[in-house]
Scaffold this motif. Sequence first.
Motif, PDB file in Angstrom:
ATOM      1  N   ALA A   1       0.825  -1.207   0.000  1.00 17.39           N
ATOM      2  CA  ALA A   1       0.000   0.000   0.000  1.00 17.39           C
ATOM      3  C   ALA A   1       0.856   1.253   0.000  1.00 17.39           C
ATOM      4  O   ALA A   1       0.610   2.194  -0.771  1.00 17.39           O
ATOM      5  CB  ALA A   1      -0.940  -0.009   1.199  1.00 17.39           C
ATOM      6  N   GLU A   2       1.870   1.303   0.858  1.00 20.79           N
ATOM      7  CA  GLU A   2       2.718   2.492   0.938  1.00 20.79           C
ATOM      8  C   GLU A   2       3.507   2.698  -0.347  1.00 20.79           C
ATOM      9  O   GLU A   2       3.684   3.835  -0.807  1.00 20.79           O
ATOM     10  CB  GLU A   2       3.670   2.381   2.135  1.00 20.79           C
ATOM     11  CG  GLU A   2       2.982   2.444   3.487  1.00 20.79           C
ATOM     12  CD  GLU A   2       2.191   3.735   3.666  1.00 20.79           C
ATOM     13  OE1 GLU A   2       2.682   4.798   3.259  1.00 20.79           O
ATOM     14  OE2 GLU A   2       1.066   3.664   4.193  1.00 20.79           O
ATOM     15  N   THR A   3       4.002   1.617  -0.942  1.00 18.38           N
ATOM     16  CA  THR A   3       4.726   1.723  -2.204  1.00 18.38           C
ATOM     17  C   THR A   3       3.828   2.264  -3.305  1.00 18.38           C
ATOM     18  O   THR A   3       4.215   3.131  -4.097  1.00 18.38           O
ATOM     19  CB  THR A   3       5.285   0.351  -2.620  1.00 18.38           C
ATOM     20  OG1 THR A   3       6.169  -0.135  -1.600  1.00 18.38           O
ATOM     21  CG2 THR A   3       6.060   0.445  -3.932  1.00 18.38           C
ATOM     22  N   THR A   4       2.591   1.761  -3.347  1.00 23.04           N
ATOM     23  CA  THR A   4       1.645   2.202  -4.376  1.00 23.04           C
ATOM     24  C   THR A   4       1.265   3.663  -4.172  1.00 23.04           C
ATOM     25  O   THR A   4       1.170   4.431  -5.134  1.00 23.04           O
ATOM     26  CB  THR A   4       0.387   1.324  -4.345  1.00 23.04           C
ATOM     27  OG1 THR A   4       0.767  -0.043  -4.494  1.00 23.04           O
ATOM     28  CG2 THR A   4      -0.572   1.704  -5.461  1.00 23.04           C
ATOM     29  N   LYS A   5       1.044   4.068  -2.927  1.00 24.79           N
ATOM     30  CA  LYS A   5       0.726   5.467  -2.643  1.00 24.79           C
ATOM     31  C   LYS A   5       1.846   6.386  -3.132  1.00 24.79           C
ATOM     32  O   LYS A   5       1.592   7.420  -3.765  1.00 24.79           O
ATOM     33  CB  LYS A   5       0.512   5.675  -1.144  1.00 24.79           C
ATOM     34  CG  LYS A   5      -0.762   5.073  -0.594  1.00 24.79           C
ATOM     35  CD  LYS A   5      -0.844   5.318   0.909  1.00 24.79           C
ATOM     36  CE  LYS A   5      -2.057   4.647   1.527  1.00 24.79           C
ATOM     37  NZ  LYS A   5      -2.129   4.850   2.991  1.00 24.79           N
ATOM     38  N   ALA A   6       3.091   6.012  -2.828  1.00 22.52           N
ATOM     39  CA  ALA A   6       4.230   6.834  -3.247  1.00 22.52           C
ATOM     40  C   ALA A   6       4.309   6.926  -4.770  1.00 22.52           C
ATOM     41  O   ALA A   6       4.626   7.980  -5.331  1.00 22.52           O
ATOM     42  CB  ALA A   6       5.522   6.248  -2.670  1.00 22.52           C
ATOM     43  N   MET A   7       4.008   5.830  -5.442  1.00 21.29           N
ATOM     44  CA  MET A   7       4.058   5.813  -6.901  1.00 21.29           C
ATOM     45  C   MET A   7       2.978   6.720  -7.494  1.00 21.29           C
ATOM     46  O   MET A   7       3.237   7.539  -8.390  1.00 21.29           O
ATOM     47  CB  MET A   7       3.875   4.381  -7.398  1.00 21.29           C
ATOM     48  CG  MET A   7       4.025   4.210  -8.900  1.00 21.29           C
ATOM     49  SD  MET A   7       5.642   4.788  -9.491  1.00 21.29           S
ATOM     50  CE  MET A   7       6.699   3.799  -8.416  1.00 21.29           C
ATOM     51  N   LEU A   8       1.758   6.617  -6.989  1.00 24.25           N
ATOM     52  CA  LEU A   8       0.664   7.401  -7.537  1.00 24.25           C
ATOM     53  C   LEU A   8       0.787   8.882  -7.197  1.00 24.25           C
ATOM     54  O   LEU A   8       0.301   9.733  -7.947  1.00 24.25           O
ATOM     55  CB  LEU A   8      -0.672   6.860  -7.028  1.00 24.25           C
ATOM     56  CG  LEU A   8      -1.063   5.470  -7.536  1.00 24.25           C
ATOM     57  CD1 LEU A   8      -2.348   5.000  -6.879  1.00 24.25           C
ATOM     58  CD2 LEU A   8      -1.229   5.472  -9.050  1.00 24.25           C
ATOM     59  N   LYS A   9       1.432   9.197  -6.075  1.00 24.47           N
ATOM     60  CA  LYS A   9       1.612  10.592  -5.687  1.00 24.47           C
ATOM     61  C   LYS A   9       2.339  11.382  -6.773  1.00 24.47           C
ATOM     62  O   LYS A   9       2.141  12.594  -6.924  1.00 24.47           O
ATOM     63  CB  LYS A   9       2.400  10.667  -4.389  1.00 24.47           C
ATOM     64  CG  LYS A   9       1.544  10.741  -3.133  1.00 24.47           C
ATOM     65  CD  LYS A   9       0.844  12.095  -3.030  1.00 24.47           C
ATOM     66  CE  LYS A   9       0.097  12.222  -1.713  1.00 24.47           C
ATOM     67  NZ  LYS A   9      -0.629  13.510  -1.635  1.00 24.47           N
ATOM     68  N   LYS A  10       3.193  10.698  -7.538  1.00 25.34           N
ATOM     69  CA  LYS A  10       3.959  11.380  -8.583  1.00 25.34           C
ATOM     70  C   LYS A  10       3.059  11.920  -9.683  1.00 25.34           C
ATOM     71  O   LYS A  10       3.468  12.780 -10.464  1.00 25.34           O
ATOM     72  CB  LYS A  10       4.997  10.425  -9.187  1.00 25.34           C
ATOM     73  CG  LYS A  10       6.043   9.946  -8.194  1.00 25.34           C
ATOM     74  CD  LYS A  10       7.170   9.218  -8.877  1.00 25.34           C
ATOM     75  CE  LYS A  10       6.718   7.991  -9.612  1.00 25.34           C
ATOM     76  NZ  LYS A  10       7.835   7.223 -10.197  1.00 25.34           N
TER      77      LYS A  10
END
Length: 215
Positions: free
Chosen positions: A11-20
């Motif tokens: 979840a945290e990895t995906t959040k960081a990716m989408l934040k871009k």
Amino acid sequence: MTLLVFRMSIAETTKAMLKKYEIGSKFSYLSSLPKASVLIPLFVRNGELRVLMTVRSQEVSVLGGEVCFPGGKYDPMDHNEIDTALREAGEEIGLPPDQTGIVVTPVVAFIKESFQAQPNPEEVSDIFSVPLDYFINPALHTSHAMPGQPVRNHFFTYQDNESGKSYLIWGLTATLALLVAVLALEKKPSFPVGFNIEDPLPHFQRSLDQWRSRL
């Protein structure tokens, strides 16, 4: 010396990716047009990233029986697009706003795996979830170009092993699911998607501007 290695959760990895890809106020110049928002609810089950989808009730006046994401038209009481998406998700599937973690607008949110949807029968006839990587599997995908438009119409047929039901996912819903899958998983499908995977925003902005020119 002890070396500590920290692994981010899915979840945290995906959040960081989408934040871009957060768009902020880039489309504020469209303030005079009617607005609507959808919520794209993601969750992790058994180490797999999944997306929650709904089937519209046959009682609704538009696209009854179609697979979609929770969402609807902007209400004057909504502060922004996020408020619209969360309010509609609450009305349609009983998702409390405090059970979501907002990532990016158009509105992607993480929900708890334990969330038990409560569909409003006037708006929703069914709820199911799909593994996010389903939308980048070429064996499960078909599409065709749309004459006179710089977009492709994508189609996915999902067989839910739990319920035995089959769902046709297409149109804008399929495009949004495909876009989130590509960005969140950082995987490039082998089939044509109709937009630049490395920088998708300009493509959708051109499509929007072309649509506006016809109004």
